[in-house]
Write a protein that holds these residues in place. Structure first.
Motif: not given
Length: 201
Positions: A1-19
């Protein structure tokens, strides 16, 4: 799973790996250890919510008093939504700004928003089904709404015509009115509360 911080502090996007294969697919949509590593403390799960919305429905912008606030981990398991995080924390460098992330049944992303941030979403399809994990249970006396069409925030909801809102959201104050009434969380107090969670965790 990849994690990307968003432009607002305290918020993140989580991108799962799909099989996937001919049988279907599998993914890990939430990982407690990765959450704690990213946020700085474990998510103390108190409630799980699920909502189903028709296309064009807008829900939000909702937030809760800090402490304890209500952190949320949000994903869309059917259809698609534009999920919106709004910084309603007085004193934040991004106060009044918003960021949108498309959540859908193809990419199966999730977003996490910390205590004190505002949250809303717009259903892009019929039967858009959103599920979210919450750090606190429903407590109406601590929960508030900002009008989702407040022009000072300027969320660009992807609907043709007027979005469909609940009576509660229609009656919500603007961000300026909520600030004048002393309803909004304070940025430094939100950070201090999160530090206390990290120390506890």
């Amino acid at each position: 799973m990849k994690v990307n911080p968003l432009g607002i502090e305290g918020a993140w996007e989580f991108v799962p790996q799909q099989h996937g294969d001919a049988r279907g697919l599998f993914l890990e949509w939430y990982k407690a250890d990765l959450m704690a590593q990213t946020v700085g403390h474990p998510l103390d799960l108190k409630q799980g919510n699920l909502s189903v919305s028709a296309a064009g429905v807008v829900r939000g912008i909702h937030f809760a008093d800090v402490p304890p606030g209500q952190a949320k981990y949000v994903t869309c398991v059917r259809g698609a939504v534009l999920d919106v995080i709004v910084d309603v924390r007085v004193g934040s460098p991004t106060f009044g700004q918003w960021e949108g992330v498309r959540l859908d049944e193809q990419d199966r992303k999730a977003v996490y928003l910390s205590e004190g941030l505002g949250h809303g979403f717009c259903a892009l399809t019929d039967d858009a089904t959103v599920t979210y994990l919450c750090s606190e249970g429903y407590a109406p006396q601590r929960e508030h709404t900002i009008h989702p069409l407040d022009p000072a925030i300027g969320v660009q909801w992807p609907v043709s015509g007027e979005p469909e809102l609940s009576a509660k959201d229609t009656q919500g104050p603007t961000l300026a009115e909520a600030r004048a009434a002393g309803m909004l969380p304070v940025y430094e107090e939100c950070l201090a509360f999160r530090r206390s969670l990290s120390e506890r965790g």
